[in-house]
Design a protein around this motif. Structure first.
Motif: not given
Length: 151
Positions: A117-143
């Motif tokens: 998720g982080i690699i995909i989010g950062g691929a365009d050079g801008d891992f923006d706040a909305t992308e970080k937020a959903v990856v954070r949610e995914a972190c919580h989902a997987v513990g």
């Protein structure tokens, strides 16, 4: 520019970590969670522009770890997740996060999905706040603690 360089180095490190575990990342749950994560990051702002869809699909097909799975199968799963998210983002996100959560019992797979998720989010050079937020949610989902990934 320093932020971009740090993001690029971080994604290179994560990709190397994923490659080291490539032979362990072959389960159907990992495949599904990875495609769910890619779709979630692509649709993080609630919409998916055609160029963003193409770019993400292209990144999926060239990712060495995901080459454990047939490219057409990955594409179909990615498109299915995207359809869920674009038809009703809030409801679709619940289902997508549930599929991501299925790898929570296997820490190596859980970390790999977050890294993808982080690699995909950062691929365009801008891992923006909305992308970080959903990856954070995914972190919580997987513990996993989002701080482990500087989120």
């Amino acid at each position: 520019m320093a932020l971009w360089n740090r993001l690029r180095e971080s994604t290179k490190t994560m990709q190397a970590q994923l490659l080291a575990k490539k032979n362990e990342l072959t389960s159907g749950a990992f495949r599904d969670a990875s495609m769910a994560m890619c779709a979630l990051v692509a649709a993080a702002d609630g919409t998916v522009a055609p160029e963003e869809r193409r770019r993400t699909a292209s990144l999926i097909t060239v990712n060495e770890v995901l080459q454990n799975f047939p490219a057409e199968d990955l594409r179909q799963r990615f498109e299915t997740y995207l359809s869920r998210l674009t038809s009703d983002f809030a409801f679709g996100k619940v289902g997508v996060l549930q599929d991501i959560a299925k790898v929570g019992r296997k820490p190596a797979e859980a970390r790999a999905v977050i890294q993808i998720g982080i690699i995909i989010g950062g691929a365009d050079g801008d891992f923006d706040a909305t992308e970080k937020a959903v990856v954070r949610e995914a972190c919580h989902a997987v513990g996993l603690d989002p701080a482990e990934f500087d989120l």
